[in-house]
Design a protein around this motif. Sequence first.
Motif, PDB file in Angstrom:
ATOM      1  N   LEU A  45       0.736  -1.210   0.049  1.00 48.55           N
ATOM      2  CA  LEU A  45       0.106   0.116  -0.010  1.00 48.55           C
ATOM      3  C   LEU A  45       0.690   1.213  -0.132  1.00 48.55           C
ATOM      4  CD1 LEU A  45      -2.805   1.140   0.136  1.00 48.55           C
ATOM      5  CD2 LEU A  45      -2.715   1.025   2.505  1.00 48.55           C
ATOM      6  N   THR A  46       0.733   2.139  -1.032  1.00 46.17           N
ATOM      7  CA  THR A  46       1.518   3.232  -1.124  1.00 46.17           C
ATOM      8  C   THR A  46       0.622   4.473  -0.923  1.00 46.17           C
ATOM      9  OG1 THR A  46       3.117   2.256  -2.466  1.00 46.17           O
ATOM     10  CG2 THR A  46       3.019   4.569  -2.488  1.00 46.17           C
ATOM     11  N   ILE A  47      -0.575   4.492  -1.758  1.00 38.65           N
ATOM     12  CA  ILE A  47      -1.779   5.585  -1.830  1.00 38.65           C
ATOM     13  C   ILE A  47      -2.919   5.069  -1.489  1.00 38.65           C
ATOM     14  CG2 ILE A  47      -2.973   7.214  -3.142  1.00 38.65           C
ATOM     15  CD1 ILE A  47      -0.458   7.268  -5.066  1.00 38.65           C
ATOM     16  N   VAL A  48      -3.698   5.805  -0.193  1.00 38.14           N
ATOM     17  CA  VAL A  48      -5.003   5.222   0.180  1.00 38.14           C
ATOM     18  C   VAL A  48      -5.715   6.213  -0.701  1.00 38.14           C
ATOM     19  CG1 VAL A  48      -6.446   5.243   2.116  1.00 38.14           C
ATOM     20  CG2 VAL A  48      -3.927   4.601   2.172  1.00 38.14           C
ATOM     21  N   GLY A  49      -6.749   5.658  -1.222  1.00 34.31           N
ATOM     22  CA  GLY A  49      -7.827   6.405  -1.823  1.00 34.31           C
ATOM     23  C   GLY A  49      -9.092   6.418  -0.765  1.00 34.31           C
ATOM     24  N   VAL A  50      -9.754   7.543  -0.477  1.00 37.42           N
ATOM     25  CA  VAL A  50     -10.599   7.983   0.331  1.00 37.42           C
ATOM     26  C   VAL A  50     -11.915   8.615  -0.519  1.00 37.42           C
ATOM     27  CG1 VAL A  50     -11.462   9.181   2.662  1.00 37.42           C
ATOM     28  CG2 VAL A  50      -9.364   8.329   2.174  1.00 37.42           C
ATOM     29  N   PHE A  51     -13.078   7.782  -0.098  1.00 41.14           N
ATOM     30  CA  PHE A  51     -14.297   8.178  -0.747  1.00 41.14           C
ATOM     31  C   PHE A  51     -15.422   8.470   0.065  1.00 41.14           C
ATOM     32  CE2 PHE A  51     -18.288   6.937  -3.120  1.00 41.14           C
ATOM     33  CZ  PHE A  51     -18.588   8.106  -4.097  1.00 41.14           C
ATOM     34  N   LEU A  52     -15.916   9.670   0.289  1.00 40.73           N
ATOM     35  CA  LEU A  52     -17.132   9.926   0.918  1.00 40.73           C
ATOM     36  C   LEU A  52     -18.165  10.461   0.218  1.00 40.73           C
ATOM     37  CD1 LEU A  52     -18.222  10.936   3.839  1.00 40.73           C
ATOM     38  CD2 LEU A  52     -17.120  13.160   3.333  1.00 40.73           C
ATOM     39  N   ASP A  53     -19.460   9.691   0.611  1.00 42.37           N
ATOM     40  CA  ASP A  53     -20.694   9.743  -0.049  1.00 42.37           C
ATOM     41  C   ASP A  53     -21.656  10.388   0.897  1.00 42.37           C
ATOM     42  OD1 ASP A  53     -23.145   9.878  -1.487  1.00 42.37           O
ATOM     43  OD2 ASP A  53     -22.648   8.006  -2.408  1.00 42.37           O
ATOM     44  N   CYS A  54     -21.860  11.793   1.010  1.00 45.39           N
ATOM     45  CA  CYS A  54     -22.648  12.298   2.057  1.00 45.39           C
ATOM     46  C   CYS A  54     -23.932  11.903   1.892  1.00 45.39           C
ATOM     47  CB  CYS A  54     -22.483  13.782   2.158  1.00 45.39           C
ATOM     48  SG  CYS A  54     -20.636  14.458   1.973  1.00 45.39           S
ATOM     49  N   ASP A  55     -24.483  11.870   1.070  1.00 43.13           N
ATOM     50  CA  ASP A  55     -26.029  11.556   0.831  1.00 43.13           C
ATOM     51  C   ASP A  55     -26.175  10.035   0.968  1.00 43.13           C
ATOM     52  OD1 ASP A  55     -25.992  14.022  -0.411  1.00 43.13           O
ATOM     53  OD2 ASP A  55     -25.551  13.222  -2.587  1.00 43.13           O
ATOM     54  N   ARG A  56     -25.165   9.106   0.838  1.00 41.85           N
ATOM     55  CA  ARG A  56     -25.753   7.801   1.211  1.00 41.85           C
ATOM     56  C   ARG A  56     -24.885   7.329   2.758  1.00 41.85           C
ATOM     57  NH1 ARG A  56     -25.177   8.301  -4.206  1.00 41.85           N
ATOM     58  NH2 ARG A  56     -26.845   7.435  -5.453  1.00 41.85           N
ATOM     59  N   HIS A  57     -24.312   8.364   3.065  1.00 39.41           N
ATOM     60  CA  HIS A  57     -23.558   8.228   4.397  1.00 39.41           C
ATOM     61  C   HIS A  57     -22.750   6.928   4.613  1.00 39.41           C
ATOM     62  CE1 HIS A  57     -26.675  11.117   5.775  1.00 39.41           C
ATOM     63  NE2 HIS A  57     -27.519  10.116   5.471  1.00 39.41           N
ATOM     64  N   THR A  58     -21.521   6.896   3.614  1.00 38.91           N
ATOM     65  CA  THR A  58     -20.941   5.778   3.308  1.00 38.91           C
ATOM     66  C   THR A  58     -19.479   6.388   3.401  1.00 38.91           C
ATOM     67  OG1 THR A  58     -20.980   5.477   0.959  1.00 38.91           O
ATOM     68  CG2 THR A  58     -22.334   4.075   2.248  1.00 38.91           C
ATOM     69  N   LEU A  59     -18.320   5.785   3.804  1.00 38.67           N
ATOM     70  CA  LEU A  59     -16.921   6.144   3.751  1.00 38.67           C
ATOM     71  C   LEU A  59     -16.039   4.887   3.309  1.00 38.67           C
ATOM     72  CD1 LEU A  59     -14.816   8.271   4.034  1.00 38.67           C
ATOM     73  CD2 LEU A  59     -14.616   7.427   6.305  1.00 38.67           C
ATOM     74  N   SER A  60     -15.552   4.835   2.170  1.00 41.10           N
ATOM     75  CA  SER A  60     -14.890   3.805   1.725  1.00 41.10           C
ATOM     76  C   SER A  60     -13.543   4.102   1.425  1.00 41.10           C
ATOM     77  CB  SER A  60     -15.300   3.251   0.327  1.00 41.10           C
ATOM     78  OG  SER A  60     -16.731   3.058   0.558  1.00 41.10           O
ATOM     79  N   PHE A  61     -12.575   3.198   2.023  1.00 37.13           N
ATOM     80  CA  PHE A  61     -11.139   3.156   1.575  1.00 37.13           C
ATOM     81  C   PHE A  61     -10.637   2.193   0.616  1.00 37.13           C
ATOM     82  CE2 PHE A  61     -12.088   4.536   6.177  1.00 37.13           C
ATOM     83  CZ  PHE A  61     -11.151   5.686   5.973  1.00 37.13           C
ATOM     84  N   TYR A  62      -9.848   2.675  -0.335  1.00 35.25           N
ATOM     85  CA  TYR A  62      -9.075   1.916  -1.462  1.00 35.25           C
ATOM     86  C   TYR A  62      -7.731   1.813  -1.319  1.00 35.25           C
ATOM     87  CZ  TYR A  62     -13.883   2.460  -3.405  1.00 35.25           C
ATOM     88  OH  TYR A  62     -15.362   2.783  -3.350  1.00 35.25           O
ATOM     89  N   ASN A  63      -7.102   0.691  -2.033  1.00 36.96           N
ATOM     90  CA  ASN A  63      -5.936   0.518  -1.954  1.00 36.96           C
ATOM     91  C   ASN A  63      -5.508   0.946  -3.675  1.00 36.96           C
ATOM     92  OD1 ASN A  63      -3.167  -0.361  -2.628  1.00 36.96           O
ATOM     93  ND2 ASN A  63      -3.366  -2.291  -1.684  1.00 36.96           N
ATOM     94  N   VAL A  64      -4.954   2.024  -3.888  1.00 40.20           N
ATOM     95  CA  VAL A  64      -4.971   2.532  -5.198  1.00 40.20           C
ATOM     96  C   VAL A  64      -3.937   1.863  -6.010  1.00 40.20           C
ATOM     97  CG1 VAL A  64      -4.187   4.672  -6.584  1.00 40.20           C
ATOM     98  CG2 VAL A  64      -5.637   4.848  -4.534  1.00 40.20           C
ATOM     99  N   ASP A  65      -2.854   1.264  -5.361  1.00 43.14           N
ATOM    100  CA  ASP A  65      -1.834   0.683  -5.900  1.00 43.14           C
ATOM    101  C   ASP A  65      -2.625  -0.827  -6.725  1.00 43.14           C
ATOM    102  OD1 ASP A  65      -0.192   1.894  -4.872  1.00 43.14           O
ATOM    103  OD2 ASP A  65       0.593   0.646  -3.522  1.00 43.14           O
ATOM    104  N   THR A  66      -3.695  -1.392  -5.943  1.00 47.70           N
ATOM    105  CA  THR A  66      -4.185  -2.429  -6.895  1.00 47.70           C
ATOM    106  C   THR A  66      -5.499  -1.984  -7.291  1.00 47.70           C
ATOM    107  OG1 THR A  66      -4.965  -3.355  -4.598  1.00 47.70           O
ATOM    108  CG2 THR A  66      -2.845  -4.189  -5.316  1.00 47.70           C
ATOM    109  N   LYS A  67      -6.037  -0.973  -6.885  1.00 44.58           N
ATOM    110  CA  LYS A  67      -7.256  -0.588  -7.340  1.00 44.58           C
ATOM    111  C   LYS A  67      -8.540  -1.252  -6.769  1.00 44.58           C
ATOM    112  CE  LYS A  67      -5.689   1.181 -11.939  1.00 44.58           C
ATOM    113  NZ  LYS A  67      -4.036   0.757 -11.202  1.00 44.58           N
ATOM    114  N   SER A  68      -8.481  -1.758  -5.398  1.00 39.36           N
ATOM    115  CA  SER A  68      -9.363  -2.355  -4.740  1.00 39.36           C
ATOM    116  C   SER A  68      -9.676  -1.766  -3.522  1.00 39.36           C
ATOM    117  CB  SER A  68      -8.536  -3.822  -4.455  1.00 39.36           C
ATOM    118  OG  SER A  68      -7.497  -3.715  -3.785  1.00 39.36           O
ATOM    119  N   LEU A  69     -10.979  -2.365  -3.180  1.00 42.93           N
ATOM    120  CA  LEU A  69     -11.533  -1.792  -1.881  1.00 42.93           C
ATOM    121  C   LEU A  69     -11.071  -2.470  -0.555  1.00 42.93           C
ATOM    122  CD1 LEU A  69     -14.027   0.085  -0.633  1.00 42.93           C
ATOM    123  CD2 LEU A  69     -15.545  -2.059  -0.989  1.00 42.93           C
ATOM    124  N   LEU A  70     -10.806  -1.510   0.329  1.00 44.66           N
ATOM    125  CA  LEU A  70     -10.419  -2.073   1.771  1.00 44.66           C
ATOM    126  C   LEU A  70     -11.268  -2.325   2.663  1.00 44.66           C
ATOM    127  CD1 LEU A  70      -7.077   0.147   1.814  1.00 44.66           C
ATOM    128  CD2 LEU A  70      -7.325  -2.257   1.227  1.00 44.66           C
TER     129      LEU A  70
END
Length: 573
Positions: free
Chosen positions: A520-545
């Motif tokens: 893991l070199t870069i962490v992707g953080v996705f915030l969806d305020c409307d659906r109240h979800t917070l997701s973290f991604y491994n940008v190196d492998t383009k996969s959901l953590l």
Amino acid sequence: MFTTFGNRGTMHLGLCLRVLILVALTVPIRAAQPAQETFTLTVPNGPTSTLSGSSVSLLCQVSPLFNVEPLEVRWYHSSNIHSPALLYKDHKIQETPVVPRYRGRVSLTGGMERGNVSLTLERVTLEDRGEYVCQVSSEQWYEKASVFLTVNVTGREPVLSVAEARGGGGGQVNVTCSSEGWSPQPKLTWRNKDGAEIRNEQEVLNTSDPQGLVSVSSWLLYACSYSDWLACTVSLSEEAKREGRILPHIYTAPTAVPGVYKEALIVTLILSLVIICALCSVILCKRRGSMWSSSQKSRNRSDQAELGQRPADQTELGKGPAETEHLIKGAENTVQTPTEQRAAGEEFNLEGAENTVQTPTEQRAAGKDVHLKGAENTVQTPTEQRAAGEELNLNDWHHVKIFKVNILLDEKNAHPAIRINKGKRAHYVKEKDTEKPSRTHLHVFSEERFSSGQHYWEVKVKDGTTEKLSWYVGVARENVDKRPAVPLTPQNGFWILSYDKEQGFHVNTDPQPPITVAKLTIVGVFLDCDRHTLSFYNVDTKSLLYTFTDVKTSNYFPLLSPGRCDKIPIKIN
């Protein structure tokens, strides 16, 4: 003779005295060992797991080893720091003030003279899971450490079903597997009849009920078969797992054999041909009626004049043959079906006799002025259906990265031991002597705050080959309690992904699900305020953590921590 007896008595008395002295020297004398001026606590690196209804020991040991019987030992759950689960004081366990649900279920494991202050918890329930704090105090010093308890609950047998694959093609079916009542989050695995794991074309969804039990569901596109079964396994471990099996074909009833399927297909084809022929006959009659109405144009105009209507040319009005026939009120008009009458009354333009036959869905769409772009539309998979319903596919990193926003760190809102460079890079500097490093949270908030919409940003946590000791990234709600003693938990308004060299990757949930990351070199953080979800991604492998599914607040602030005593920077990409 008297003298001899006296000498022998003296010899026996001396021998007894020598034996007593030797015994006294060889028997260990237990002396009161003074308490150490300073000490530390040793606890397990990872979480401690147990089954619901069993007993468990939460290990805690003082270092260096010494007798802690004169000291105070306090165990408490992180959600209730003011009421302990167990309090040892004045050489005995106190009855109050202890949380009532722990009474009669907690005790010290034993061996306090050797520095062992481990807690034994009996008849464990799901409510007992979470972070426990072991605190040992003397008159000169105190120390505390955390132990995480996860309670394993084995869920129900998986329920499997088969449906027609919409968009699968090639004889594929959509197989669904679901199971309820697990804790913590289980692993779901598909396998074929040979025992090989199936990884492609599947989706997994996890949801939690109010009691914290997890339900897991998965969809899989698979080739239709009458003999090759599929297995769906849901498990916490090899000892705690459930499995279900199914034959991946649509007709699961006993009469659903290949011959019956072929007969149904033949009947369907015959009915379709009959309907198509009937519709072609109607279209042909309409065309003949249109030609006849053109040859009688003068007569039509005369009829319109008698009705007080102004003659109108089709070309001037821009109307088609079907609309002209609707205006002609003579007995020569062709008879329309109810569908054609409704279409004409709603100004639906039938463009020639070569229109394809419409399904009921297309007819309703036509009545609502919906333009269907050809019959070649492919049928959607479950992921595409949810995306069409404005629900993002969180498993697809490419689907969320388009919401990338620019994030700047707010130096005025940073811990004193953090330095910010150009609003993007953060690194640790030495803390003040007046601060206690083990008692403070070390992070910085962003200048931006979000209240609606979708937002994605990236944090670079590793630069080159140098590995950091610790860090965490995530979001916090507005006006969080910033006191050092407040734990960084979702209940207190923090949703974070953390890394620690000793414990690895984890999120601050209760219980903590396992997160396995090879690189893991870069962490992707996705915030969806409307659906109240917070997701973290491994940008190196383009996969959901990991995805938090209940992140509810009015305003969200991104935050990050470069770690303590680690001067390697962390930065916003």
